[in-house]
Every structure is written in structure tokens, then in C-alpha cells.
Design a protein around this motif. Structure first.
Motif, PDB file in Angstrom:
ATOM      1  N   LYS A  23       0.847  -1.208   0.000  1.00  0.00           N
ATOM      2  CA  LYS A  23       0.000   0.000   0.000  1.00  0.00           C
ATOM      3  C   LYS A  23       0.875   1.247   0.000  1.00  0.00           C
ATOM      4  O   LYS A  23       1.571   1.510  -0.951  1.00  0.00           O
ATOM      5  CB  LYS A  23      -0.970  -0.050   1.182  1.00  0.00           C
ATOM      6  CG  LYS A  23      -1.939  -1.229   1.088  1.00  0.00           C
ATOM      7  CD  LYS A  23      -2.873  -1.312   2.255  1.00  0.00           C
ATOM      8  CE  LYS A  23      -3.792  -2.523   2.124  1.00  0.00           C
ATOM      9  NZ  LYS A  23      -4.677  -2.667   3.282  1.00  0.00           N
ATOM     10  N   SER A  25       1.676   5.576   0.682  1.00  0.00           N
ATOM     11  CA  SER A  25       1.111   6.866   0.292  1.00  0.00           C
ATOM     12  C   SER A  25       1.326   7.139  -1.196  1.00  0.00           C
ATOM     13  O   SER A  25       2.108   6.467  -1.863  1.00  0.00           O
ATOM     14  CB  SER A  25       1.761   7.968   1.137  1.00  0.00           C
ATOM     15  OG  SER A  25       1.174   9.205   0.863  1.00  0.00           O
ATOM     16  N   HIS A  26       0.646   8.149  -1.699  1.00  0.00           N
ATOM     17  CA  HIS A  26       0.737   8.523  -3.113  1.00  0.00           C
ATOM     18  C   HIS A  26       1.981   9.363  -3.361  1.00  0.00           C
ATOM     19  O   HIS A  26       2.580   9.931  -2.450  1.00  0.00           O
ATOM     20  CB  HIS A  26      -0.507   9.309  -3.530  1.00  0.00           C
ATOM     21  CG  HIS A  26      -0.682  10.576  -2.746  1.00  0.00           C
ATOM     22  ND1 HIS A  26      -0.011  11.747  -3.067  1.00  0.00           N
ATOM     23  CD2 HIS A  26      -1.433  10.868  -1.655  1.00  0.00           C
ATOM     24  CE1 HIS A  26      -0.347  12.696  -2.218  1.00  0.00           C
ATOM     25  NE2 HIS A  26      -1.204  12.195  -1.344  1.00  0.00           N
ATOM     26  N   SER A  32      -3.270   6.753  -6.064  1.00  0.00           N
ATOM     27  CA  SER A  32      -3.130   5.777  -4.988  1.00  0.00           C
ATOM     28  C   SER A  32      -2.872   4.391  -5.572  1.00  0.00           C
ATOM     29  O   SER A  32      -3.084   4.143  -6.766  1.00  0.00           O
ATOM     30  CB  SER A  32      -4.382   5.751  -4.110  1.00  0.00           C
ATOM     31  OG  SER A  32      -5.463   5.190  -4.821  1.00  0.00           O
ATOM     32  N   LYS A  34      -4.481   1.704  -5.299  1.00  0.00           N
ATOM     33  CA  LYS A  34      -5.647   0.963  -5.807  1.00  0.00           C
ATOM     34  C   LYS A  34      -5.935   1.234  -7.285  1.00  0.00           C
ATOM     35  O   LYS A  34      -6.668   0.469  -7.932  1.00  0.00           O
ATOM     36  CB  LYS A  34      -6.890   1.264  -4.959  1.00  0.00           C
ATOM     37  CG  LYS A  34      -7.375   2.691  -5.015  1.00  0.00           C
ATOM     38  CD  LYS A  34      -8.585   2.857  -4.096  1.00  0.00           C
ATOM     39  CE  LYS A  34      -9.113   4.280  -4.116  1.00  0.00           C
ATOM     40  NZ  LYS A  34     -10.275   4.430  -3.206  1.00  0.00           N
TER      41      LYS A  34
END
Length: 419
Positions: A23, A25-26, A32, A34
């Protein structure tokens, strides 16, 4: 060619799964994790062609400042998710090439090695009579890596010019701070999958030097401890190794944080040691203070949350904390933490009961005789004084908190030590 191995379907699918599972942070584009899979599906042909042809240009990293426990900040550089995906694919191909060359005493960011192994090795050295440690701190290591020095090491093992060119582009991609992109002429920003491997590659030069001198040492990323038998030897080694690091590796030793000292007066990866000839691993004082600061915040009586939510947040934090610090050979500390945490929760519970009549009713419900319940329910003693009283020790006891869902640090410690 290595680039073709990096772009192979199996390697890319594995990289995608790892980036998605991590996962994070951007980057500067705001995308992101996802949305990564869809982005790759829509743009893969263009992306693959630019990587093969050597025309791909990484995006600058996003600067993030993480407060350090002892003051100051750690600077992270967060790449875009697309760049994290490419860096992960590169790392997966390069690790099998470089990792076998690394020292056995290097424990950071390596397959089948962890910080606990480094601490255990340090304990062995101390037990053998090496009761002085040269604790070397590299000043802003990830921000100070010399690009030319690093590329000179890489070119000895990597013959794929496109890959070398791409790695240098990542090193020089720049960093965005407050909307402005700044060039990066040195450093390998923390935050991407590639930087831990690059840090090990350049610091392997230090490991090779220490091994050639016959030193007993452990290194985890930029934390390096060398163990010797006398203070005089420690001073000599500190001087010569610092000179090697600054002249040969083009890095800077932080003189204020580096020291020749007794191991039990220093911390290493959150741990320290006892003074005995057969030392025990203990939790460093700084680590204990960080635990207490976090628990104080979670058990602050002014924090307006239910006891159920408070215990849930405590359990989440303490489970992870114990999973790491169960390496310590000091079970009594975990019992002390349990007692202290329960005492703070008793304060919270006493305050949440608020009115004297509520306190009286609750105490009676917990089996306290009416007269005693009335006496304590109307007490004017302060919260912490009440929390240490026999009446609350008897009523809000271990079983009470266990029934409320609180997990015991000591019991988890015992379980982890046996598994």
C-alpha cells in the motif's frame, strides 16, 4: 539482458502484487495504489517501450518529513506508485545478483535476515569479552550517498546500459517540496523499494573493509556497531574507520552521535544490554520512553472515547510493540508495563463513572460492601491516588480487564518466547 528479465511477465506480476500489498502513500501525481493496476493496463505498451528504449523519465519524489523520537525529522522521498512498481521489479532482479556478495554481518533489508539477528550477534560479541563498542552514526546517510561512487560499484556487476541509465535517472529524479522540484545531486531517498538495496550495495564496501581488518561488527542499514576489548582499541578503530568512510565512501560520520562506549550505555535497533559478563538483551531506555508516551496518549483521561475503543487501540499498538521487543531477556519489565497500563485504565474508568452515586453503584455491583462503596465513591482523593487504592486493585483487577478484552503484554511475551 537484465532489462528483459525485469520486464518479464512473472517478475512484473510479482512486483505488482508486492506494491499493492505494501500500500503506502501517493506520489506527486496523487495516484493511490488501488488505481495502479488499471493505470498499467491502459498505459503498459507505452511504458514498456520507453523502458526498453531507455527514454523513460521517472517522476520526482514527494518529500515527507517523519519526526524522529529523539528530535529532528527523517526525510522520506515517496515515488509515484508507477515508479514504485518499476523500482520493485528492478529490485527483484538485482537482489539475487548482489545479495550473495554481501557480508554475513549485514542484516538490514535482506532476505531471511532481520534486526533481531543483529542484536543476538552483538550479544555474542559482548559475551566473548568485547565489552567496548564503536557506535558509528552516518549523518543523513540516505541524503548523502555519492552518485558517482554508487554507479562505479554498480557498473562492475551490471552490463545492461539501459538499466544503469535508468538507475541513475532514479537517483537524479529530483524532489518536490511545496510544489517546487529541486534537483538531487546526491542521495538515494528513503521511501522507494530500490533505495534499501542501493544503500546495502554502497555500505558493503565498509563491510569488506571491516572484515579485511578482522573486526567483530554488525550492521543494519546505516547503523554500524564494532565490538572490541579495550577503550584504547575502540578509539583507534573509530578514527581509522571514520577516515575510511569519509574518504573512500564519500559519506559523513556524525561525530556528535557516534561514540566509543560500553554497550550497555548505548542502544542498537531499540535494544541495549545488561552489564553482566553473560549479558542479557534489554529494551533501551529510549524505547521504553516511546512506549510510555504512546500509552499515555491512548490512556489519557481527557481523551473522550469509550473504554472499548480505548482497549482496542491499546491492543493494536501493544501487540505489534511486543512482537518486536519480545526479544528482550527481561520478563519482569513486561509485568511492570502490564501493571502500569492497568493503573492508567483504572484512572480512566474512575473518571468515566463521574458522579459519586454512579461510583457507589458500580462498586457495589463489583462486590464491594455498601458502606465501603459509599466511602470510596464519595472520596475526594485524586484520580491517581484512587487508582492505587486497595479498593480499585480488588475490584478493577486483572480478571476485570481481561474480561474487558485487554491483552496482557507479559502473557504475549511468554507465548512469543516459547514459539
Amino acid at each position: 539482458m537484465l532489462m528483459e528479465r525485469i520486464l518479464s511477465r512473472g517478475n512484473l506480476l510479482l512486483a505488482l502484487k508486492r506494491v499493492e500489498s505494501n500500500k503506502g502513500s501517493h506520489g506527486i501525481d496523487g495516484m493511490s495504489v488501488k488505481f495502479l493496476r488499471r493505470h498499467l493496463y491502459e498505459n503498459w505498451e507505452t511504458l514498456r517501450s520507453s523502458l526498453r528504449e531507455g527514454t523513460y523519465q521517472p517522476s520526482p519524489v514527494r518529500r515527507v518529513e517523519i519526526p524522529k523520537p529523539n528530535g529532528g525529522v527523517r526525510l522520506l522521498g515517496i515515488p509515484t506508485v508507477s515508479d514504485r512498481f518499476i523500482q520493485q521489479a528492478i529490485t527483484q532482479v538485482l537482489v539475487p545478483i548482489f545479495d550473495p556478495m554481501f557480508s554475513e554481518q549485514s542484516y538490514g533489508f535482506r532476505p531471511n535476515k532481520r534486526g533481531h539477528d543483529a542484536v543476538r550477534k552483538a550479544k555474542e560479541y559482548i559475551k566473548e569479552g568485547n565489552r567496548w563498542v564503536i557506535d558509528i552514526d552516518l549523518e543523513k546517510f540516505f541524503d548523502k550517498v555519492n552518485h558517482d561512487k554508487l554507479m562505479g560499484i554498480l557498473v562492475k556487476q551490471i552490463k545492461d546500459r539501459n538499466l544503469l541509465k535508468l538507475i541513475r535517472k532514479y537517483l537524479q529524479a529530483g524532489v518536490m517540496i511545496n510544489g517546487v522540484v529541486h534537483d538531487t545531486e546526491e542521495g538515494a531517498p528513503q521511501g522507494g523499494p530500490l533505495s534499501p538495496l542501493l544503500s546495502n550495495i554502497i555500505l558493503n564496501e565498509l563491510d569488506v573493509e571491516l572484515e579485511s581488518r578482522g573486526h567483530k561488527f554488525v550492521r543494519y542499514a546505516d547503523d554500524c556497531n564494532i565490538y572490541v576489548k579495550t577503550k584504547k582499541a575502540g578509539a583507534r578503530v573509530m578514527s581509522s574507520v571514520s577516515e575510511f568512510i569519509e574518504k573512500k565512501l564519500k559519506l559523513k560520520v556524525n561525530k556528535d552521535k557516534s561514540a566509543v562506549d560500553r554497550p550497555w550505555k548505548r542502544k542498537f535497533l531499540g535494544f541495549s544490554f545488561t552489564i553482566q559478563r553473560n549479558p542479557k538483551i534489554r529494551i533501551a531506555n529510549e524505547s521504553i520512553e516511546r512506549l510510555k508516551t504512546k500509552v499515555r496518549a491512548l490512556t489519557s483521561r481527557s481523551k473522550p472515547i469509550s473504554m472499548e475503543q480505548r482497549i482496542k487501540e491499546l491492543n493494536q499498538y501493544l501487540t505489534g510493540w511486543c512482537g518486536y521487543y519480545a526479544l528482550a531477556d527481561t520478563p519482569s519489565k513486561f509485568k511492570e508495563f502490564d501493571e502500569w497500563i492497568r493503573r492508567r485504565l483504572r484512572v480512566c474508568e474512575w473518571k468515566q463513572w463521574k458522579l459519586p452515586k454512579t461510583k457507589v453503584r458500580k462498586l457495589i455491583g463489583l462486590g464491594v460492601p455498601k458502606q465501603k462503596a459509599y466511602e470510596w465513591g464519595n472520596s475526594r482523593k485524586k484520580y491517581h491516588r484512587i487508582s492505587k487504592s486497595p479498593i480499585l486493585h480488588k475490584t478493577l483487577n486483572n480478571a476485570y480487564w481481561r474480561d474487558r478484552g485487554l491483552k496482557s503484554l507479559y502473557q504475549r511475551y511468554e507465548y512469543l518466547r516459547q514459539t
